[in-house]
Every structure is written in C-alpha cells, then in structure tokens.
Design an enzyme around this catalytic site. Structure first.
Site, PDB file in Angstrom:
ATOM      1  N   ARG A 204      -6.042   6.392   8.383  1.00 24.61           N
ATOM      2  CA  ARG A 204      -7.246   5.493   7.973  1.00 24.61           C
ATOM      3  C   ARG A 204      -8.112   6.278   7.314  1.00 24.61           C
ATOM      4  NH1 ARG A 204      -6.760   0.713  10.457  1.00 24.61           N
ATOM      5  NH2 ARG A 204      -8.922   0.328  10.348  1.00 24.61           N
TER       6      ARG A 204
ATOM      7  N   ASN B  51     -16.614   1.280  12.424  1.00 23.13           N
ATOM      8  CA  ASN B  51     -15.503   1.194  11.363  1.00 23.13           C
ATOM      9  C   ASN B  51     -16.206  -0.147  10.474  1.00 23.13           C
ATOM     10  OD1 ASN B  51     -13.374   0.750   9.681  1.00 23.13           O
ATOM     11  ND2 ASN B  51     -12.207   0.114  11.191  1.00 23.13           N
ATOM     12  N   GLY B  52     -16.381   0.016   9.171  1.00 22.23           N
ATOM     13  CA  GLY B  52     -16.729  -1.143   8.772  1.00 22.23           C
ATOM     14  C   GLY B  52     -18.149  -0.771   7.675  1.00 22.23           C
TER      15      GLY B  52
ATOM     16  N   CYS C 219     -11.545   4.135   8.402  1.00 21.64           N
ATOM     17  CA  CYS C 219     -11.906   4.690   9.311  1.00 21.64           C
ATOM     18  C   CYS C 219     -11.152   4.391  10.870  1.00 21.64           C
ATOM     19  CB  CYS C 219     -13.364   4.586   9.746  1.00 21.64           C
ATOM     20  SG  CYS C 219     -14.685   4.864   8.493  1.00 21.64           S
TER      21      CYS C 219
ATOM     22  N   HIS D  92      11.488  -4.302 -32.778  1.00 22.21           N
ATOM     23  CA  HIS D  92      11.349  -2.967 -33.600  1.00 22.21           C
ATOM     24  C   HIS D  92      12.237  -1.846 -33.101  1.00 22.21           C
ATOM     25  CE1 HIS D  92       8.529  -5.180 -35.952  1.00 22.21           C
ATOM     26  NE2 HIS D  92       7.802  -5.741 -34.835  1.00 22.21           N
TER      27      HIS D  92
ATOM     28  N   LYS E  31       0.857  12.906  -4.052  1.00 26.04           N
ATOM     29  CA  LYS E  31      -0.436  12.015  -4.110  1.00 26.04           C
ATOM     30  C   LYS E  31      -1.286  12.242  -5.169  1.00 26.04           C
ATOM     31  CE  LYS E  31      -1.577   7.763  -2.951  1.00 26.04           C
ATOM     32  NZ  LYS E  31      -1.096   6.785  -3.844  1.00 26.04           N
TER      33      LYS E  31
ATOM     34  N   GLU F 294       3.343  -0.815 -15.773  1.00 25.16           N
ATOM     35  CA  GLU F 294       3.149  -0.352 -14.492  1.00 25.16           C
ATOM     36  C   GLU F 294       4.664  -0.854 -13.539  1.00 25.16           C
ATOM     37  OE1 GLU F 294       1.442   1.448 -12.715  1.00 25.16           O
ATOM     38  OE2 GLU F 294       1.418   0.733 -10.773  1.00 25.16           O
TER      39      GLU F 294
ATOM     40  N   LYS G 238       6.490   2.202 -11.601  1.00 20.04           N
ATOM     41  CA  LYS G 238       6.874   1.986 -10.093  1.00 20.04           C
ATOM     42  C   LYS G 238       8.215   2.298 -10.091  1.00 20.04           C
ATOM     43  CE  LYS G 238       3.774   2.545  -8.468  1.00 20.04           C
ATOM     44  NZ  LYS G 238       2.498   2.577  -9.339  1.00 20.04           N
TER      45      LYS G 238
ATOM     46  N   GLU H  14       9.687   5.808 -10.261  1.00 20.34           N
ATOM     47  CA  GLU H  14       9.074   6.665  -9.471  1.00 20.34           C
ATOM     48  C   GLU H  14       9.858   6.365  -8.151  1.00 20.34           C
ATOM     49  OE1 GLU H  14       4.460   7.053  -9.085  1.00 20.34           O
ATOM     50  OE2 GLU H  14       5.003   4.997  -9.349  1.00 20.34           O
TER      51      GLU H  14
ATOM     52  N   TRP I 169     -13.266   7.751   6.859  1.00 19.97           N
ATOM     53  CA  TRP I 169     -13.092   7.635   5.452  1.00 19.97           C
ATOM     54  C   TRP I 169     -14.350   7.073   4.800  1.00 19.97           C
ATOM     55  CZ3 TRP I 169     -12.624   4.442   1.246  1.00 19.97           C
ATOM     56  CH2 TRP I 169     -11.962   4.833  -0.012  1.00 19.97           C
TER      57      TRP I 169
END
Ligand code: F6R
Length: 612
Positions: free
Chosen positions: A27, A100-101, A2, A508, A607, A485, A489, A492, A74
């Site tokens: 945010r 916010n929180g 937020c 192998h 995204k 991963e 990354k 990308e 958010w």
C-alpha cells in the site's frame, strides 16, 4: 493509499505492528513509523524508507508496550521524509495519530489553526486534522471521542484514523470514511489494520468498520458508534482465506487486483478536482501555470511504454479541445536526437514511477535548454515529480504488478481534466461541451465497475485464443493508442507477438499477415470513426481473419460481424479509452494466466526502469 496497524492487549505491541506493516507495504513504503504507550509515556519513532529501515533505526530504543499504532506511507501531501512520516503528534504532544486518506479541506482548517497560534512540524493534512481535534477537545473541555466526533463533522475527504493518548492508556480510538479498517477480535486483545493480512495469524474473527463509524477499542471491549453517538452492533465475520491471498486482497495476482481497483483509483483521481456541480476543475498545478499552457506554441509529451500511449491519447485530446499543436516523443529518442526546443514550448512528462531513467534524463536536458516541465506522475516525491516545474499526481496508489494498468487510466483521467481546464481557459472549448464532458468523466468509475462486474466472457475468449502465435490490434482515432496498449499488454504478460496499428494503415502492409489463424482485435466503440472501422472489420473478415471486437453495449453491427465481442458502456469518444482499455488489460491477464506465466513479474521486465 498507506497501510495502518494498531494493537491493544497482552502481547508486546511493537513486533505485532511491525510484522503487520510489512504485510501492508504493497500500500506504500516511502516512510513508516510507530507510536507506543508505556506507563503514561508516548514514544513515537518514524523514518523515511521501508518498514525494515524504521525497524533498524529503533534498535536499542524503549519499545516495551502493550498498545500501539503504526503506519506505512504512500505520500500524498508532503514529500516522503522523516518529518512527514506518521504517526503525528499534536501540538501538546498528548495525542498521536495515523491516517490513511486525504483531507480535502485541510488548507482552510490549517489557516484557522495558524491564526490561533498553532505551528506545524510536517506538510501533511494529517497533522492539521490532529491539531484540529486537539483544539476542539481543549475548547469544549470534552474527551477525545467527543472531540473526534465534532471534528469529523467538518471534515471533507477520506480517512481511516487511529488515535492514542496517555490520558486513556489502554484505548485506541478509530474512525473511518472511504479508507478501509478491519478490527480483529482476540482473547483479551484487539488488532486493527487496513486489511486482514496483519490480523489473520492471530484471529479469524473480524469486524469491518463502516463509513462514518467511530470505534473505541480496549483489550476486552469493542464499541462501535455512528457520528450521532449512537451505539452500533458490530457484525463479526469469520475470515475464510489463506494469508497469501489476503495480501493480494483476495485476488490471485496483483495485476488482477489493480485492474479491479480502477473504479476506485479513477474516482480518487477525480475526487476534489472534478467539481461538476460548480463546473470547476481544481488542479493547483495547472492553475499556477495556466499562462504557460494558454500561450504554449507547442506541447511536447515525453514518456515511455504505457505512459507513452497515454501521451498519444493526450495528443488527440489537447489538439481537439485546446487547439495547441502536440508532439509525442519516446523519451529515449527525444533525449539523443538533439531536439529543437523553443521558448514557449511546454513539456509534459508522463510517468507512473517517476523514476524512469530515459524520461528523467530527457527532462534534465530539456530543462537545461529552458523548457517548462509539467509532470503527470503517480509516485509522490519521485525524481520526475521533483524535477518538474509543476505537475498533477494521478493518485492511483502503489502499482505492484509490473504491467501498468491502473496507472494508465489514472494518467488518462488527469490528462482529460487538464485538456478540459486549458481548453476552457483558452476559449477553444465551448461551455456546453465542457460541462457535458465533465459530467461524462464523472460517470467513468461506475462504467468501469460495470465492465468488471462479470469477466467470464473475456476469460473464455482468452482461453480460445491463447495458443495463437501472433495478434494484431487495430483502432482509429482515440482508440488507436488503446490498440497499441492492448498489444503491449499482451506481449508483456503472455509473450505472444502482438502488433498495434491504426486500423486504416493495416491495408498498407499488415493485412498481408491475415489468415484464418490470426486473431485481430478491433477497438471498435461507437465514435466518429465508427463507419470506417466497420469497413475495416469487413476487410479482415473477407480474408478469413478471426475478429475479436471491443464494442459499445447495444451495438449490433460490429457484434454481428465479429467472432467474439467484449462490450463496454457508451462514452464520449474523448474519454472512451478509459473504458475500452479495460477488456484488453483483462484479455492479456487471462491469456498470460492460462499459459501459466508469472503475470505479476513477467520475464525480463522491472517495475521501475532506472537504467537508460
Ligand atoms: C507497461 C509498462 C512499461 C512502463 C514504462 C514507463 O506495462 O509498465 O511500459 O509504462 O516503463 O514507466 P513509467 O510510467 O514508470 O515511467
């Protein structure tokens, strides 16, 4: 997350606030609103959606005011909607507040207020806190500042709040603990915001409010006090930053910012859930569906991309700690191959955005077949969250960089807590190990901080290998999905071909690729596979491959063999991926940056992948 903005002074408040909110939209942007005071009249306007939608919705309304507060949300408590948007008004309508929180003990306070006859218009913890403040003000016959001080002494959780009231028409009262607040000092005016980006075009003089401080702000006055009502001297700092940099919190890219946010986002994810002192893990979504998990014949994990890698780690975790068979499926494959779904199967969907079309349609069809769906999702109120029968949010905050970083570690934190909770309830995890793993998990944010303290060695390694045309990433056990991963990354962000493999599988086939030009990244932390991976490193060295190792601090054997080493602190192998992935995120970031690519928006990617 937020974003919050406040203004009191000689300008029109609304344009200042709206412009500021737009700068804070990174945010969160699921709803927004403003509260404006004009001649003793409190006008509150709020709307689901982006700030621009709220702005359009108030055309023609009374916006004249020299004091106001605004919020871009958010969602955490309560779905994104007009009624859950901030600002909230107290029961009497006399107070308006943004927050916010997270107020962790809001449920208990809400019960007390309900018993006193209070009613609530939203599902938020914010409205509970606001009515709590109003109740104290009424019962103690005191001012708003005093009521706030009393209320905050009972609050558990994090907050940055701004309050206004027609009773004191030029004053904003603010308080903070855990969530940021900056006050900009102008001439006969003050600006408040979650970061300096809404402030910098008006003034460069700012005060960063500390935890447990209350600020009383008028056009010509700024008073700071602690919760004991003692005045504090504001420490005025000069901003030395360009606007563009501030929007990214001083980081060059959102991806770097999000990597560096991980100590906080992992902490936020564990907060209020991992209660080490009492040995409890509080996760409502699991609690309410514990029977489904305990009696599950099989768990099927459905996800895409980075979230799928988190699913692979969960497979190791759940099979080891809960002794439930787990299958991990690419959502797109699962959907179209007419899978067998039996009664008693539990499906866990993992998704940052909660909107990935492949995952969504896979779940829809599994739901039709009667499967129980549990969502591990970051975006609150998203489609996957709504479709799930139960779930646990990762609380990682908005992720703007296209490559997923902090959402991945948030997923791992949630999945680790789930495995611990289910394993204990099922009796497959003994109490001693359960408590030990809880303690280990609690130390993860600090350990991530240690890795991020100095990233210059990783930047150097990136520079050294940036021109390689291929990379191989190898790991075993819990570190095998981390190798996948790391390879994803790098692909990308730097457009370098990279493959992830189980280290033992290398012989192998992929070992044929190894020559003096091929960088091979080993995720080789100290775990039960350590001796084996030492042999795998030797196999690569014998063929003149260049070895870059992620190794445990203090280890001397792997560093003795590797060409370059990135160290991470020691951790139990079940949760070690939360650490070992961080250097790989940084490596891909620095390679992409060194090659001059747009790391926040890599080519061809989006995204949220909302097409199948
Ligand atoms: C990788 C990445 C993607 C996502 C994938 C799933 O950095 O961001 O691979 O992980 O598109 O997205 P969510 O988790 O939103 O379902």
């Amino acid at each position: 997350m937020c974003g919050i903005v406040g203004y009191t002074g000689h300008r029109e408040a609304f344009p200042v606030i709206v412009k500021g909110l737009k700068r804070l939209e990174y945010r969160g942007y699921d709803s927004s609103g403003v509260a404006l005071l004009n001649n003793g009249q409190l006008n509150v306007y709020k709307k689901k959606g982006k700030v621009s939608e709220m702005e359009e919705s108030v055309i023609g309304k009374d916006l004249h005011s020299h004091i106001g507060i605004g919020h871009t949300r958010w969602a955490t408590h309560g779905e994104p909607s007009d009624r859950n948007a901030h600002p909230h008004q107290s029961q009497s309508g006399e107070l308006a507040m943004i927050h916010n929180g997270i107020i962790e003990n809001y449920a208990q306070i809400k019960q007390e207020l309900l018993a006193k006859g209070y009613t609530f218009k939203s599902d938020t913890d914010t409205e509970v806190l606001l009515n709590f403040i109003e109740d104290i003000k009424k019962n103690n016959n005191c001012g708003l500042e005093e009521a706030l001080r009393i209320a905050l002494k009972r609050i558990v959780g994090a907050y940055c709040i701004l309050l206004i009231s027609p009773e004191d028409p030029e004053t904003i009262i603010a308080a903070r603990k855990g969530s940021p607040l900056v006050i900009g000092i102008g001439k006969g005016e003050h600006f408040l915001a979650s970061d300096a980006s809404p402030i910098i075009e008006y003034t460069k003089e700012v005060v960063y409010v500390n935890d447990y401080e209350i600020a009383i702000i008028r056009p010509d006055e700024l008073i700071l006090k602690n919760l004991g009502n003692e005045k504090q001297t504001p420490f005025i700092q000069k901003l030395d930053m360009e606007l563009a940099a501030i929007e990214k919190g001083g980081y060059e890219h959102f991806m770097l910012k999000e990597i560096h946010e991980q100590p906080d986002t992992i902490f936020d994810c564990l907060r209020g859930r991992l209660l080490v002192q009492t040995g409890q893990i509080m996760m409502g979504g699991i609690e309410n569906n514990l029977d489904a998990f305990i009696h599950a014949q099989r768990i099927i994990i459905v996800a895409c991309g980075t979230s799928w890698h988190a699913g692979l780690i969960a497979e190791y975790l759940i099979e080891e700690l809960c002794r439930i068979p787990v299958e991990v499926e690419y959502a797109s494959e699962f959907r179209y191959r007419n899978p067998v779904i039996n009664k008693g199967d539990v499906i866990i969907a993992i998704s940052q955005s909660g909107e990935t079309a492949d995952t969504l349609v896979a779940l829809e069809s599994a739901k039709e077949k009667g499967a129980f769906i549990f969502g591990v999702v970051n975006a609150v109120g998203s489609s996957i969250a709504r479709l799930s029968h139960g779930g646990a949010y990762t609380h990682s905050g908005p992720e703007i960089g296209v490559a997923s970083t902090k959402a991945f570690t948030g997923q791992l934190a949630v999945l680790s807590m789930m495995a611990l909770k289910i394993g204990r309830a099922k009796g497959t995890l003994d109490e001693k190990r359960y408590l030990q793993l809880m303690q280990d998990l609690e130390t993860i944010p600090e350990k991530v901080k240690e890795i991020l303290n100095d990233t210059s060695n990783i930047e150097r390694i990136a520079e050294k290998y940036k021109d390689a045309s291929d990379f191989l990433f190898l790991g075993r056990g819990y570190n095998f999905p981390v190798a996948l991963e790391g390879a994803l990354k790098l692909k990308e962000i730097s457009y370098i071909h990279a493959e992830g493999y189980p280290a033992a599988e290398m012989k192998h086939g992929p070992i044929a690729l190894v020559d003096e030009k091929l960088p091979v990244v080993f995720v080789a932390t100290k775990d039960s596979y350590y001796e084996k991976i030492v042999s795998n490193v030797q196999e690569i060295k014998a063929r003149k491959g260049k070895v870059i190792a992620v190794a445990t601090t203090g280890d001397e054997i792997i560093p003795g063999m590797a060409d370059d080493v990135m160290f991470v602190p020691d951790a139990d192998e079940t949760i070690a991926p939360l650490l070992s992935v961080v250097p790989l995120q940084l490596l891909s970031y620095f390679v992409g940056k060194a090659k001059g690519f747009d790391v926040d928006k890599p080519r061809n990617l989006a995204k949220s992948v909302t097409v199948e």
